[in-house]
Design a protein around this motif. Structure first.
Motif, PDB file in Angstrom:
ATOM      1  N   GLU A 197       0.731  -0.951  -0.143  1.00 22.16           N
ATOM      2  CA  GLU A 197      -0.259   0.225  -0.214  1.00 22.16           C
ATOM      3  C   GLU A 197       0.858   0.896  -0.112  1.00 22.16           C
ATOM      4  O   GLU A 197       0.881   2.434  -0.275  1.00 22.16           O
ATOM      5  CB  GLU A 197      -1.049  -0.111   1.083  1.00 22.16           C
ATOM      6  CG  GLU A 197      -1.939  -0.543   1.196  1.00 22.16           C
ATOM      7  CD  GLU A 197      -3.485  -0.863   1.686  1.00 22.16           C
ATOM      8  OE1 GLU A 197      -2.870   0.276   2.707  1.00 22.16           O
ATOM      9  OE2 GLU A 197      -4.603  -1.222   0.959  1.00 22.16           O
ATOM     10  N   ASN A 198       1.521   1.722   0.794  1.00 24.45           N
ATOM     11  CA  ASN A 198       2.554   2.483   0.407  1.00 24.45           C
ATOM     12  C   ASN A 198       3.243   3.255  -0.798  1.00 24.45           C
ATOM     13  O   ASN A 198       2.820   4.210  -0.930  1.00 24.45           O
ATOM     14  CB  ASN A 198       4.231   1.960   1.027  1.00 24.45           C
ATOM     15  CG  ASN A 198       3.803   1.999   3.219  1.00 24.45           C
ATOM     16  OD1 ASN A 198       2.762   2.447   3.646  1.00 24.45           O
ATOM     17  ND2 ASN A 198       4.943   1.222   3.633  1.00 24.45           N
ATOM     18  N   ASP A 199       3.599   2.237  -1.534  1.00 21.51           N
ATOM     19  CA  ASP A 199       4.118   2.387  -2.760  1.00 21.51           C
ATOM     20  C   ASP A 199       2.489   2.672  -3.454  1.00 21.51           C
ATOM     21  O   ASP A 199       2.646   3.636  -4.753  1.00 21.51           O
ATOM     22  CB  ASP A 199       4.239   0.687  -3.860  1.00 21.51           C
ATOM     23  CG  ASP A 199       5.145   0.979  -4.160  1.00 21.51           C
ATOM     24  OD1 ASP A 199       6.105   1.913  -3.979  1.00 21.51           O
ATOM     25  OD2 ASP A 199       5.754   0.009  -5.454  1.00 21.51           O
ATOM     26  N   LYS A 200       1.372   2.170  -3.475  1.00 21.44           N
ATOM     27  CA  LYS A 200       0.856   3.080  -3.972  1.00 21.44           C
ATOM     28  C   LYS A 200       0.287   4.272  -3.929  1.00 21.44           C
ATOM     29  O   LYS A 200      -0.080   5.009  -4.673  1.00 21.44           O
ATOM     30  CB  LYS A 200      -0.636   1.947  -3.959  1.00 21.44           C
ATOM     31  CG  LYS A 200      -0.895   0.322  -4.584  1.00 21.44           C
ATOM     32  CD  LYS A 200      -2.150  -0.455  -3.958  1.00 21.44           C
ATOM     33  CE  LYS A 200      -2.160  -1.560  -4.609  1.00 21.44           C
ATOM     34  NZ  LYS A 200      -3.004  -2.978  -4.061  1.00 21.44           N
ATOM     35  N   ARG A 201       0.112   4.652  -2.756  1.00 24.35           N
ATOM     36  CA  ARG A 201      -0.131   5.438  -2.041  1.00 24.35           C
ATOM     37  C   ARG A 201       0.682   6.613  -2.795  1.00 24.35           C
ATOM     38  O   ARG A 201      -0.336   7.949  -2.810  1.00 24.35           O
ATOM     39  CB  ARG A 201       0.234   5.609  -0.820  1.00 24.35           C
ATOM     40  CG  ARG A 201      -0.395   6.385   0.077  1.00 24.35           C
ATOM     41  CD  ARG A 201      -0.904   6.291   1.758  1.00 24.35           C
ATOM     42  NE  ARG A 201      -1.110   5.011   2.819  1.00 24.35           N
ATOM     43  CZ  ARG A 201      -0.555   4.697   2.656  1.00 24.35           C
ATOM     44  NH1 ARG A 201       1.244   4.492   2.853  1.00 24.35           N
ATOM     45  NH2 ARG A 201      -1.598   3.115   3.303  1.00 24.35           N
TER      46      ARG A 201
END
Lengths: 229, 229, 229, 229, 229, 229
Positions: A197-201
């Protein structure tokens, strides 16, 4: 240890390993619920009495009759540091089963929170002492101490089945129960999900669309989505 | 002064003595409700529009028709410093009967709070001016001024019967009505109860169990409680 | 562009003029609702996930199937700065359709808020990033991405009809929809109403009664109001 | 005889005159409620357990604690022919307080019906024996007999205040309480209303419009109603 | 003719062709709702006041203020044989807007039913005269005749948008609105669906499994379904 | 066979002995619930779609996703004569998962009833074919067939835990689950209770008071009950 057995206290319950519990706390309810395959969530009427708390602990379960909180006192003795008390009632009830005095006792025993499918009171004092409670109601109406229930039997709390020793994760999004046998796997899945999710955010914050990031344009077109100018 | 009499305003009502009222405020809803023998509590759907307020006052009662707040203006004139306006409606309604302007007027007259079995609006402004309201709903939907109701007749508000001059105690746990004739006794009982609790709190905080402090082990055993290891 | 048309995205929608929208925001829901003649309000179950936000924006509408948030990703692409996404579901549902990642994307596109007739999650994170949401529930339960709905068709959201491009005003009192064609008139009416209120507020604060300020004594007497000492 | 007095049974209560009661029964709830000026109606959640019953009787009131029907047995002794038992509970509860055995006893004592702000069970048997009950719920869940309440004190039942001896009128439209002191006047008003209605019914059945029969066209035009072809 | 326009009556509305309406009645709500692609259904709280009625008619719409049924009298004049009156209220309300007298008038004008997002009364008399009503509540509480609303403007009723002249289909399963422009297509789709069902019913009655009849075994296996003995 | 396991069908489940099941049916829900010590009752929102049915059967359990009834078709194959299908959903949902076609199939397989924590449709047809259903809602809104759930795993249905093979008893008073291991004991207790009740019924019908028959006068006096003339 069976469902519905009244008048009994199970003293030695297997608990999920503390390290697993604590790491689940950090992920929070929504992520853990996803990681489990979207099961084990209590009904959304279960709300925190104050915002911002995020905890996990091992369940000490209590089954009570409506309007009678005697077994919460019995449960206090069974609490060990890191536990969360999960209280179910045999019929719908909004009475205030729990307040400042019981919270003082629970806290002294090491309890991290209470999850109760009924009402809670003294909410201002509970917020001041930072003892979090998730409940279906807030009510000044107290209870009697007259009828036996049980401690550490399986209970249905706000629609979720909870066995003693299961992991309870709770935050502003609600309460989820992770069965003891699934806890390690749920943790691993949650960790993977979070990393992802960090990437996506970051991408989304930069203006990349989910349509592109998740490669949704093709399946949407295949499903027949039409754009009209 | 009878229930259901419409189109009448009683001007001179007997009020509970201010010293009693103010001391009841300090105990809060849960303690006062216990002291009265667990009666007089409004339904738990009555919630404060902002957290932390804890008040008591003498009831000025209002009965209104759904969607019509005319009588709140009539009630304003009957308010004396230390009063709490208690507003009931003849049918279920969530409209916003009360907002910033009426609050300004009520406050200027010395009202301490509003308890209304309907909706409230302008909640941000009300919080800013610190005028507390307990209501069953928050709604922007306003009301008309077309139909008579009454002021200072007995009313049923959120399930509790309130006579003008009764004491209303309200905080984060809800709202309780103490009949004027019971107020002194309730105060005495509350004081006893509270004194008692300080002791208990300290013991429980030190790890003493309620089971021992309240001498519950014997009655629990007599009731048949079994422990299983 | 018809109600209930599934599987279609309207890209070029007429939007209410930004200057009108921004001025409506300042008045807030209750004033705007009054100015419109008390229509267009969503049901009071629609509550903000955190207090204090007050916004207005042009509606980008979404219709979804229960438990399926695919179309929110489709909607993101249609968002322009100053928009508010208004999400309706074809049946009652409290699942958490919206969380931190979508909020990141919406914010990057310029969306000011989400209004959703379903559930929301990640509320702590949403409060931290100050992306306001009005919803009927908070729930950790996520959704799938499997079924088409539509973007920018007329929808019924929490009982109010919303066309794309209408103005959505939302604050602690709730959510109101101002049809595009009525926006200028609503603004004018709101401005008049507000100007009027400053005067009234000062008078009421000084102790003048609404009974006198609004000249209610005569109509009350005409309606038959009696005073009893 | 005061509200909330627990542990007391008032034996000799004044009852409304039987002739008045029986004539009110014939008018039914809606007509009687209108005749009283639209007050005294219990909340619409109070529903008959079977359709078609239409009764009136003098109230024997009971106040009970949730989940405890002991006082219904105490009340049975106070029932006289023509009474209706009105049972209130000190907190919201859907348990089945009343079933076939109590109904047999009530019927033997001459009771005409039960009105209970809680649950009822054995509904099939109650229908077979034609003992009508109006309740907020149907539930198989039984109750204990452990705590005192009171009989023949004033009670709030489903939002309406009922004094012992008041008239209770109940049918498929709900339940209304007519205070003893208002019963004769309510009867007279109901009779006038009903006489009036027979005429109206015939006219409306013949195709005459209410617009003309009630002379509404002028006030509607005065209020600004426009017709568009 | 716009949403929310108050104080206006549209007299000449286009109505769906009677032959289409009558044929839709025979299919019932569930089949018609499926044929339309699962849109247009009112919320399931809308229930018939007596069982067994199954009707369709062309909508005459009414928008009213809470507690005020004046516009139902205005609507009566606009009713033509084959119509169904669809009544919406601008805020949630359970009052009994409609009873025997209005039903007599509606029936005399040729109305087939009433669908009302509020309460109904005189239900025993309405059942006796076989005038079906679908409502969200039953309540003896009557209404006033004081405020204008509108007739034959688009309304949101129980969550569904209804335009005057649309087809309303209602039975024990609920109420669905078929937009006038979709009626012929919905009819055709319903007829196809029904023809198809007779066959299926016979097969299933003979013991053939849906698994085989609908060829579900392969997709279930593909989705990963496992059988454990 | 564990809670929450998705995508699996257990084919060979142990079932409670038919003779025990059939004798439990005759006692009905209220008596059986009492005999079990007041546990296992589903929430009172579970209502029969038509009155008068009274059944018992062995549970075939189904867990489904909201709005998706695919697994009911899978369950049909697992039904044996004398079974009752118990359907739970992973989130609150009122859609009509079940109608006439599935009922035809279930009946052909020997199912006695359906208990579903969701909605049902085609209720008129189901009544005509006398296939009883207990559900939380009636809704014309159909479902898709897209997602796996499970058959014959433990489920929480309307607040009660049900294992495959448990006994389900249902009638007008609601639905109770008797765990397979408790069925024989519950039967014996019910029989004793019932024998006892015939006697009591006759006495009460003759005018004997419960106060005397149950020897309540002494404990009531001991508890402090006062009589006032």
């Amino acid at each position: 240890m069976t469902m519905y057995e009244m008048g009994v206290v199970y003293r030695n319950i297997p608990r999920t390993e503390p390290a697993v519990v604590d790491r689940l706390a950090a992920f929070g309810t929504s992520t853990v619920h996803e990681s489990m395959g979207r099961v084990g969530l209590m009904k959304p009427m279960m709300r925190p009495i104050y915002g911002g708390a995020q905890i996990a602990g091992t369940a000490v379960t209590v089954l009570m009759q409506p309007g009678d909180n005697w077994m919460l006192h019995v449960a206090a003795e069974q609490v060990r540091p890191g536990d969360v008390v999960v209280a179910a009632v045999t019929a719908e009830c909004t009475d205030g089963f729990f307040g400042e005095l019981l919270a003082t006792s629970f806290k002294a025993r090491g309890a991290r929170a209470l999850v109760i499918d009924a009402g809670c009171r003294d909410v201002k004092a509970l917020a001041a002492m930072q003892f979090p409670v998730w409940s279906r109601a807030i009510s000044a109406r107290g209870t009697v101490k007259a009828t036996l229930g049980s401690v550490n039997i399986p209970v249905v709390c706000a629609g979720a089945l909870v066995h003693p020793g299961d992991v309870i994760v709770a935050d502003d999004d609600g309460v989820v129960c992770v069965p003891r046998g699934n806890a390690a796997a749920a943790l691993e899945a949650a960790a993977k999900r979070e990393a992802n999710e960090n990437d996506k955010r970051a991408k989304l914050a930069s203006g990349v669309l989910g349509l592109d990031m998740y490669r949704m344009r093709e399946p949407l077109a295949a499903a027949g989505l039409r754009y009209v100018d």
